[in-house]
Design a protein around this motif. Structure first.
Motif, PDB file in Angstrom:
ATOM      1  N   GLY A   1      -1.171 -26.420  -2.201  1.00 37.01           N
ATOM      2  CA  GLY A   1      -0.900 -26.389  -3.630  1.00 37.01           C
ATOM      3  C   GLY A   1       0.300 -25.518  -3.957  1.00 37.01           C
ATOM      4  O   GLY A   1       1.117 -25.194  -3.096  1.00 37.01           O
ATOM      5  N   THR A   2       0.403 -25.114  -5.227  1.00 28.13           N
ATOM      6  CA  THR A   2       1.547 -24.347  -5.694  1.00 28.13           C
ATOM      7  C   THR A   2       1.101 -23.112  -6.477  1.00 28.13           C
ATOM      8  O   THR A   2      -0.030 -23.038  -6.951  1.00 28.13           O
ATOM      9  N   ILE A   3       2.018 -22.166  -6.608  1.00 26.01           N
ATOM     10  CA  ILE A   3       1.798 -21.001  -7.456  1.00 26.01           C
ATOM     11  C   ILE A   3       2.026 -21.450  -8.896  1.00 26.01           C
ATOM     12  O   ILE A   3       3.088 -21.967  -9.219  1.00 26.01           O
ATOM     13  N   SER A   4       1.045 -21.273  -9.765  1.00 28.20           N
ATOM     14  CA  SER A   4       1.191 -21.737 -11.139  1.00 28.20           C
ATOM     15  C   SER A   4       1.470 -20.608 -12.122  1.00 28.20           C
ATOM     16  O   SER A   4       1.988 -20.844 -13.212  1.00 28.20           O
ATOM     17  N   LYS A   5       1.150 -19.371 -11.729  1.00 30.45           N
ATOM     18  CA  LYS A   5       1.354 -18.255 -12.643  1.00 30.45           C
ATOM     19  C   LYS A   5       1.327 -16.954 -11.862  1.00 30.45           C
ATOM     20  O   LYS A   5       0.626 -16.818 -10.870  1.00 30.45           O
ATOM     21  N   GLY A   6       2.069 -15.957 -12.336  1.00 32.57           N
ATOM     22  CA  GLY A   6       2.023 -14.637 -11.710  1.00 32.57           C
ATOM     23  C   GLY A   6       3.315 -13.866 -11.899  1.00 32.57           C
ATOM     24  O   GLY A   6       4.381 -14.450 -12.124  1.00 32.57           O
ATOM     25  N   THR A   7       3.216 -12.561 -11.828  1.00 32.30           N
ATOM     26  CA  THR A   7       4.375 -11.680 -11.861  1.00 32.30           C
ATOM     27  C   THR A   7       4.468 -10.977 -10.516  1.00 32.30           C
ATOM     28  O   THR A   7       3.507 -10.334 -10.079  1.00 32.30           O
ATOM     29  N   PHE A   8       5.619 -11.097  -9.872  1.00 34.13           N
ATOM     30  CA  PHE A   8       5.838 -10.580  -8.530  1.00 34.13           C
ATOM     31  C   PHE A   8       6.896  -9.480  -8.601  1.00 34.13           C
ATOM     32  O   PHE A   8       8.066  -9.760  -8.893  1.00 34.13           O
ATOM     33  N   SER A   9       6.505  -8.249  -8.347  1.00 33.21           N
ATOM     34  CA  SER A   9       7.420  -7.103  -8.443  1.00 33.21           C
ATOM     35  C   SER A   9       7.568  -6.434  -7.086  1.00 33.21           C
ATOM     36  O   SER A   9       6.567  -6.120  -6.431  1.00 33.21           O
ATOM     37  N   LEU A  10       8.818  -6.212  -6.686  1.00 30.62           N
ATOM     38  CA  LEU A  10       9.121  -5.585  -5.402  1.00 30.62           C
ATOM     39  C   LEU A  10       9.697  -4.192  -5.630  1.00 30.62           C
ATOM     40  O   LEU A  10      10.635  -4.026  -6.409  1.00 30.62           O
ATOM     41  N   TYR A  11       9.150  -3.201  -4.951  1.00 29.11           N
ATOM     42  CA  TYR A  11       9.595  -1.810  -5.046  1.00 29.11           C
ATOM     43  C   TYR A  11      10.035  -1.322  -3.666  1.00 29.11           C
ATOM     44  O   TYR A  11       9.455  -1.697  -2.637  1.00 29.11           O
ATOM     45  N   GLY A  12      11.058  -0.488  -3.642  1.00 34.22           N
ATOM     46  CA  GLY A  12      11.453   0.202  -2.433  1.00 34.22           C
ATOM     47  C   GLY A  12      10.952   1.634  -2.475  1.00 34.22           C
ATOM     48  O   GLY A  12      11.022   2.289  -3.523  1.00 34.22           O
ATOM     49  N   ILE A  13      10.435   2.125  -1.362  1.00 30.86           N
ATOM     50  CA  ILE A  13       9.852   3.463  -1.313  1.00 30.86           C
ATOM     51  C   ILE A  13      10.601   4.305  -0.298  1.00 30.86           C
ATOM     52  O   ILE A  13      10.765   3.917   0.857  1.00 30.86           O
ATOM     53  N   THR A  14      11.068   5.471  -0.760  1.00 32.06           N
ATOM     54  CA  THR A  14      11.725   6.408   0.152  1.00 32.06           C
ATOM     55  C   THR A  14      10.692   7.431   0.615  1.00 32.06           C
ATOM     56  O   THR A  14       9.674   7.668  -0.027  1.00 32.06           O
ATOM     57  N   GLN A  15      10.973   8.049   1.758  1.00 28.93           N
ATOM     58  CA  GLN A  15      10.032   9.015   2.332  1.00 28.93           C
ATOM     59  C   GLN A  15      10.692  10.374   2.470  1.00 28.93           C
ATOM     60  O   GLN A  15      11.899  10.470   2.548  1.00 28.93           O
TER      61      GLN A  15
ATOM     62  N   SER B   1      15.225  12.713 -11.995  1.00 31.72           N
ATOM     63  CA  SER B   1      14.756  12.119 -10.751  1.00 31.72           C
ATOM     64  C   SER B   1      14.165  10.744 -11.017  1.00 31.72           C
ATOM     65  O   SER B   1      13.424  10.529 -11.965  1.00 31.72           O
ATOM     66  N   SER B   2      14.500   9.783 -10.160  1.00 35.73           N
ATOM     67  CA  SER B   2      13.946   8.429 -10.292  1.00 35.73           C
ATOM     68  C   SER B   2      12.641   8.281  -9.533  1.00 35.73           C
ATOM     69  O   SER B   2      12.027   7.229  -9.545  1.00 35.73           O
ATOM     70  N   GLY B   3      12.218   9.345  -8.850  1.00 37.52           N
ATOM     71  CA  GLY B   3      10.978   9.275  -8.096  1.00 37.52           C
ATOM     72  C   GLY B   3      11.196   8.619  -6.747  1.00 37.52           C
ATOM     73  O   GLY B   3      12.291   8.192  -6.392  1.00 37.52           O
ATOM     74  N   SER B   4      10.130   8.504  -5.966  1.00 43.08           N
ATOM     75  CA  SER B   4      10.236   7.973  -4.623  1.00 43.08           C
ATOM     76  C   SER B   4      10.111   6.463  -4.575  1.00 43.08           C
ATOM     77  O   SER B   4      10.363   5.853  -3.551  1.00 43.08           O
ATOM     78  N   MET B   5       9.699   5.824  -5.685  1.00 41.70           N
ATOM     79  CA  MET B   5       9.527   4.378  -5.718  1.00 41.70           C
ATOM     80  C   MET B   5      10.472   3.763  -6.741  1.00 41.70           C
ATOM     81  O   MET B   5      10.475   4.150  -7.909  1.00 41.70           O
ATOM     82  N   THR B   6      11.276   2.799  -6.292  1.00 38.63           N
ATOM     83  CA  THR B   6      12.283   2.182  -7.147  1.00 38.63           C
ATOM     84  C   THR B   6      11.997   0.699  -7.302  1.00 38.63           C
ATOM     85  O   THR B   6      11.837  -0.017  -6.307  1.00 38.63           O
ATOM     86  N   LEU B   7      11.935   0.223  -8.556  1.00 35.35           N
ATOM     87  CA  LEU B   7      11.763  -1.209  -8.803  1.00 35.35           C
ATOM     88  C   LEU B   7      13.053  -1.919  -8.412  1.00 35.35           C
ATOM     89  O   LEU B   7      14.120  -1.639  -8.947  1.00 35.35           O
ATOM     90  N   LEU B   8      12.957  -2.873  -7.491  1.00 39.84           N
ATOM     91  CA  LEU B   8      14.129  -3.600  -7.011  1.00 39.84           C
ATOM     92  C   LEU B   8      14.302  -4.946  -7.705  1.00 39.84           C
ATOM     93  O   LEU B   8      15.412  -5.324  -8.070  1.00 39.84           O
ATOM     94  N   GLN B   9      13.205  -5.658  -7.883  1.00 39.15           N
ATOM     95  CA  GLN B   9      13.299  -6.987  -8.481  1.00 39.15           C
ATOM     96  C   GLN B   9      11.925  -7.439  -8.956  1.00 39.15           C
ATOM     97  O   GLN B   9      10.912  -7.158  -8.312  1.00 39.15           O
ATOM     98  N   THR B  10      11.894  -8.151 -10.081  1.00 38.07           N
ATOM     99  CA  THR B  10      10.672  -8.770 -10.596  1.00 38.07           C
ATOM    100  C   THR B  10      10.934 -10.254 -10.819  1.00 38.07           C
ATOM    101  O   THR B  10      11.952 -10.627 -11.403  1.00 38.07           O
ATOM    102  N   GLN B  11      10.025 -11.087 -10.330  1.00 44.12           N
ATOM    103  CA  GLN B  11      10.102 -12.527 -10.550  1.00 44.12           C
ATOM    104  C   GLN B  11       8.815 -12.975 -11.235  1.00 44.12           C
ATOM    105  O   GLN B  11       7.723 -12.655 -10.770  1.00 44.12           O
ATOM    106  N   THR B  12       8.948 -13.719 -12.322  1.00 43.09           N
ATOM    107  CA  THR B  12       7.797 -14.186 -13.078  1.00 43.09           C
ATOM    108  C   THR B  12       7.676 -15.696 -12.954  1.00 43.09           C
ATOM    109  O   THR B  12       8.642 -16.425 -13.200  1.00 43.09           O
ATOM    110  N   VAL B  13       6.493 -16.147 -12.562  1.00 43.54           N
ATOM    111  CA  VAL B  13       6.214 -17.585 -12.441  1.00 43.54           C
ATOM    112  C   VAL B  13       5.363 -18.004 -13.627  1.00 43.54           C
ATOM    113  O   VAL B  13       4.309 -17.418 -13.888  1.00 43.54           O
TER     114      VAL B  13
END
Length: 212
Positions: free
Chosen positions: A198-212, A36-48
């Motif tokens: 201003g601008t985003i200078s640093k950070g990790t942005f991760s998007l997950y999809g959640i099924t119910q 089982s992959s669980g109810s939350m799936t990592l869709l995309q990660t973007q690193t600045v």
């Protein structure tokens, strides 16, 4: 084959790659099944790692799936820093186009270390304000994160709920909460994250999809 009564599994083969062992639906034997992959799936990660005006997640790009597949999405921003002290803002995309009309409503509140409370509210803004106080700037050694949930359901207003914690850009330890809605019923297929200045200078942005 060693039966369960003798301390074995009762299974007659090793099974194929990626399979796991589970109790069958009758509750009387073991069987192989897909993991089982669980109810939350990592869709995309973007690193600045250098100055960036915005981070965008759009359906069909970079693995992002923003359509009827998921009714709830989680955005996790870690190690967030900006070129100057500013709040994080978000606009939705419809057909890939950024929506900047005055249809964003939100209420945000921050409680800082000295127990003072800051609030911000707007029901006709051109974007969501995810925090009532600023995020850390790039020159500091402070750290903060933001954890948001989005609901995009066709025919209903898009909704968002966020928590932020850590140091803010005013050298304060703070806990932030916000909730909001985009007061339109068009189909959302993405969203854009940017700063009020201003601008985003640093950070990790991760998007997950959640099924119910």
């Amino acid at each position: 084959t060693v039966p369960v009564a003798k301390g074995g599994t009762g299974l007659t083969s090793l099974g194929s790659a990626g399979k796991v062992i589970q109790v069958n639906s009758g509750g009387n034997a073991l069987e192989f099944a897909d993991a089982s992959s669980g109810s939350m799936t990592l869709l995309q990660t973007q690193t600045v790692s250098s100055s960036t005006a915005s981070v965008t997640f759009v359906n069909g790009t970079g693995g992002a799936v923003i359509d009827s597949t998921y009714k709830l999405y989680r955005l996790l921003i870690t190690d967030q820093h900006s070129s100057q002290q500013e709040v994080i803002r978000v606009r939705v995309l419809v057909g890939g186009s950024e929506q900047s009309g005055s249809h964003y409503a939100y209420s945000a509140q921050s409680r800082r270390q000295d127990n003072n409370v800051y609030s911000s509210y707007n029901d006709t803004d051109s974007s969501w304000r995810l925090q009532s106080r600023n995020m850390p700037n790039n020159a500091s050694n402070q750290n903060a994160f933001t954890d948001c949930y989005f609901s995009f359901v066709d025919g209903r207003y898009a909704a968002v709920y966020c928590n932020s914690g850590g140091w803010n850009g005013n050298n304060e330890i703070a806990n932030e909460q916000m909730g909001g809605a985009w007061q339109q019923t068009s189909t959302v297929n993405g969203f854009k994250i940017f700063l009020g200045g201003g601008t985003i200078s640093k950070g990790t942005f991760s998007l997950y999809g959640i099924t119910q």
